[in-house]
Motif scaffolding. Structure first.
Motif, PDB file in Angstrom:
ATOM      1  N   VAL A   1      -1.452   2.906   7.284  1.00 55.61           N
ATOM      2  CA  VAL A   1      -1.237   1.506   7.629  1.00 55.61           C
ATOM      3  C   VAL A   1      -2.465   0.686   7.270  1.00 55.61           C
ATOM      4  O   VAL A   1      -3.603   1.160   7.351  1.00 55.61           O
ATOM      5  CB  VAL A   1      -0.895   1.329   9.125  1.00 55.61           C
ATOM      6  CG1 VAL A   1       0.338   2.133   9.505  1.00 55.61           C
ATOM      7  CG2 VAL A   1      -2.062   1.700  10.019  1.00 55.61           C
TER       8      VAL A   1
ATOM      9  N   LEU B   1       7.807   4.099   8.124  1.00 53.06           N
ATOM     10  CA  LEU B   1       6.967   3.029   7.579  1.00 53.06           C
ATOM     11  C   LEU B   1       6.242   3.513   6.332  1.00 53.06           C
ATOM     12  O   LEU B   1       6.168   2.799   5.320  1.00 53.06           O
ATOM     13  CB  LEU B   1       5.960   2.571   8.642  1.00 53.06           C
ATOM     14  CG  LEU B   1       4.981   1.468   8.228  1.00 53.06           C
ATOM     15  CD1 LEU B   1       5.728   0.177   7.917  1.00 53.06           C
ATOM     16  CD2 LEU B   1       3.941   1.243   9.327  1.00 53.06           C
TER      17      LEU B   1
ATOM     18  N   LYS C   1       1.329  -2.202   4.675  1.00 53.11           N
ATOM     19  CA  LYS C   1       2.090  -1.753   5.843  1.00 53.11           C
ATOM     20  C   LYS C   1       1.303  -2.042   7.113  1.00 53.11           C
ATOM     21  O   LYS C   1       0.107  -1.721   7.199  1.00 53.11           O
ATOM     22  CB  LYS C   1       2.408  -0.268   5.729  1.00 53.11           C
ATOM     23  CG  LYS C   1       3.251   0.081   4.498  1.00 53.11           C
ATOM     24  CD  LYS C   1       3.482   1.572   4.394  1.00 53.11           C
ATOM     25  CE  LYS C   1       4.410   1.900   3.230  1.00 53.11           C
ATOM     26  NZ  LYS C   1       3.816   1.603   1.924  1.00 53.11           N
TER      27      LYS C   1
ATOM     28  N   ASP D   1       5.045  -7.650   2.999  1.00 52.24           N
ATOM     29  CA  ASP D   1       4.595  -6.583   3.887  1.00 52.24           C
ATOM     30  C   ASP D   1       5.776  -5.868   4.544  1.00 52.24           C
ATOM     31  O   ASP D   1       6.877  -6.409   4.661  1.00 52.24           O
ATOM     32  CB  ASP D   1       3.701  -7.141   5.004  1.00 52.24           C
ATOM     33  CG  ASP D   1       2.364  -7.635   4.490  1.00 52.24           C
ATOM     34  OD1 ASP D   1       2.044  -7.358   3.317  1.00 52.24           O
ATOM     35  OD2 ASP D   1       1.655  -8.307   5.256  1.00 52.24           O
ATOM     36  N   ALA D   2       5.496  -4.661   5.019  1.00 47.50           N
ATOM     37  CA  ALA D   2       6.421  -3.934   5.893  1.00 47.50           C
ATOM     38  C   ALA D   2       5.761  -3.823   7.259  1.00 47.50           C
ATOM     39  O   ALA D   2       4.574  -3.477   7.357  1.00 47.50           O
ATOM     40  CB  ALA D   2       6.717  -2.549   5.338  1.00 47.50           C
TER      41      ALA D   2
END
Length: 454
Positions: free
Chosen positions: A383, A345, A353, A428-429
């Motif tokens: 994140v 990620l 993320k 987004d991821a």
């Protein structure tokens, strides 16, 4: 399955007649004339309830734990353990064939390594592999029952929950080479310590012939301490360990895959590319290369064949839906694999993320520590939000919050969906990972239905 006389297949279980057996089945819906039907008692369904019907449908023999009304005594093979009976039949069947076979075990990465082995071996001839994660007392025999005379190569995944299981599976499969991917914390609940896990995984040695190669992760903290039988040929693979027999250097990973160089002390240096992201998959590829080359297969072709790997199921499968990049990794989870997935990620180019992470099971007394570390690793991965799902994941959310991450803890699937709708937006991821029983795969499919199609 090729045909085999019943007296040969059932040797060691009963004195059977030499009638022809065409299949071994555990599902009553797959019963066919000339098969052996194996009854497994279960919590919801008991195979013994279907035994008489299987016999009427043409099953030559019924393997059962007790006599069954409607099945003649001379066609009933009574055994105390249906799983061990499957192992015995598969071992008898396995003796008919002589493929070059790789056996794969380890705490993390077994299925991915198995698929890399399949990619490599398939470059040299007809190859059989374990389907999905069918790696137990039923799955391994079912894989072996698919051997035929034209099978040149095979790769068999072997899993376990308790000590003694790998030994049983490897003695049945009798692989030509073995792989131990790593020793982590999966199955601590049953085995107590990582040292006990190491001991259980080393049981693969008992099924390997003298002189067989055993590929081992040189970067794992415990494996280099293992006592490998002198009759085997250990081949060490790694990235950090300078003394590894097979190393990956110049590793470059991104959303579309990873490139690296293989430095092999025996065969030289080769360029390699794999269609996966994350350093942990480089280890899986190295393991496959190491085992295959030590079986005598051409090193350059082995290295090139790694590029033909294909992911299976929801295992680190990167897809785009509605302008959002999802890393689908819903099959299984442990602290080791969580850390690896978070590194994938982190490597993605997306500006934002989000990690949707659920409970990890079978960690025993290490559960709270494992979930807490995962929250810390999520913060280290940068994140922007963490959605933690399940009772064990409360510690994960707390640890992430303490590191400044916007983290929420959800107890229900509906809560998860609400927060996904709130946090996630195009561009987004999103990493989605948990133990399979948490049901994140189904939850993700529900969310996909809400996204713009096309």
């Amino acid at each position: 399955m090729q045909t085999i006389p019943a007296n040969q297949l059932l040797a060691g279980l009963t004195l059977a007649e030499p009638v022809t057996i065409r299949a071994v089945v555990t599902d009553s819906r797959k019963v066919e004339p000339g098969c052996v039907f194996v009854c497994f008692p279960g919590e919801r369904v008991d195979g013994h309830d279907y035994a008489a019907g299987a016999y009427r449908s043409g099953a030559e023999y019924i393997v059962a734990n007790h006599p069954v009304e409607g099945v003649p005594a001379d066609r009933t093979v009574i055994v105390p353990d249906s799983g061990k009976a499957m192992i015995r039949m598969a071992s008898n069947y396995r003796m008919l064939f002589n493929p070059r076979m790789i056996g794969v075990t380890g705490s993390v990465g077994k299925t991915t390594t198995k698929e890399f082995c399949y990619a490599v071996l398939s470059a040299f001839g007809k190859t059989l592999k374990t389907e999905g994660n069918q790696n137990n007392d039923i799955g391994v025999p079912n894989t072996l029952f698919r051997l035929t005379n034209d099978t040149e190569y095979a790769v068999v995944e072997m899993g376990m929950d308790h000590a003694g299981e790998i030994e049983r599976l490897t003695r049945c499969a009798r692989p030509s080479a073995g792989i131990i991917t790593m020793i982590g914390v999966s199955h601590l609940e049953n085995l107590g310590t990582r040292e006990n896990i190491l001991k259980a995984k080393l049981e693969i040695c008992t099924g390997l012939p003298d002189g067989a190669p055993l590929a081992l992760n040189a970067d794992n903290d415990l494996l280099p301490t293992a006592s490998i039988p002198s009759r085997l040929r250990p081949v060490w693979f790694g990235i950090d360990a300078a003394n590894a027999d097979v190393r990956a250097v110049d590793v470059v990973t991104g959303a579309n895959g990873t490139t690296f160089k293989i430095i092999d002390t025996q065969y030289g240096t080769f360029d390699a590319a794999i269609p996966t992201a994350g350093i942990h998959t480089v280890y899986d590829a190295l393991a496959a290369y190491a085992a295959a080359t030590r079986l005598g297969l051409d090193a350059a072709r082995c290295a090139a064949a790694l590029a033909t790997y294909r992911t299976t199921g929801m295992r680190q499968h990167i897809v785009e839906k509605g302008g959002i990049t999802f890393i689908e990794d819903c099959y299984n989870a442990s602290p080791d694999s969580m850390k690896a997935a978070l590194s994938v990620l982190k490597a993605l180019p997306n500006a934002r993320k989000i990690a949707l992470l659920g409970d990890m099971l079978e960690l025993g007394g290490a559960s709270e520590e494992g979930h807490r570390h995962t929250g810390e690793w999520a913060a280290d991965a940068g994140v922007d939000a963490l959605i933690a799902y399940g009772p064990r994941s409360a510690a994960m959310a707390e640890a992430a919050k303490a590191r400044g991450v916007a983290a929420v803890h959800c107890q229900t699937a509906e809560e998860v969906l609400q927060y996904v709708r709130q946090f996630v937006r195009p561009g987004d991821a999103v990493l989605v990972k948990a133990s399979h029983s948490m049901g994140l795969e189904q939850l993700l499919q529900e969310y996909y239905k809400e996204l713009p199609q096309g």
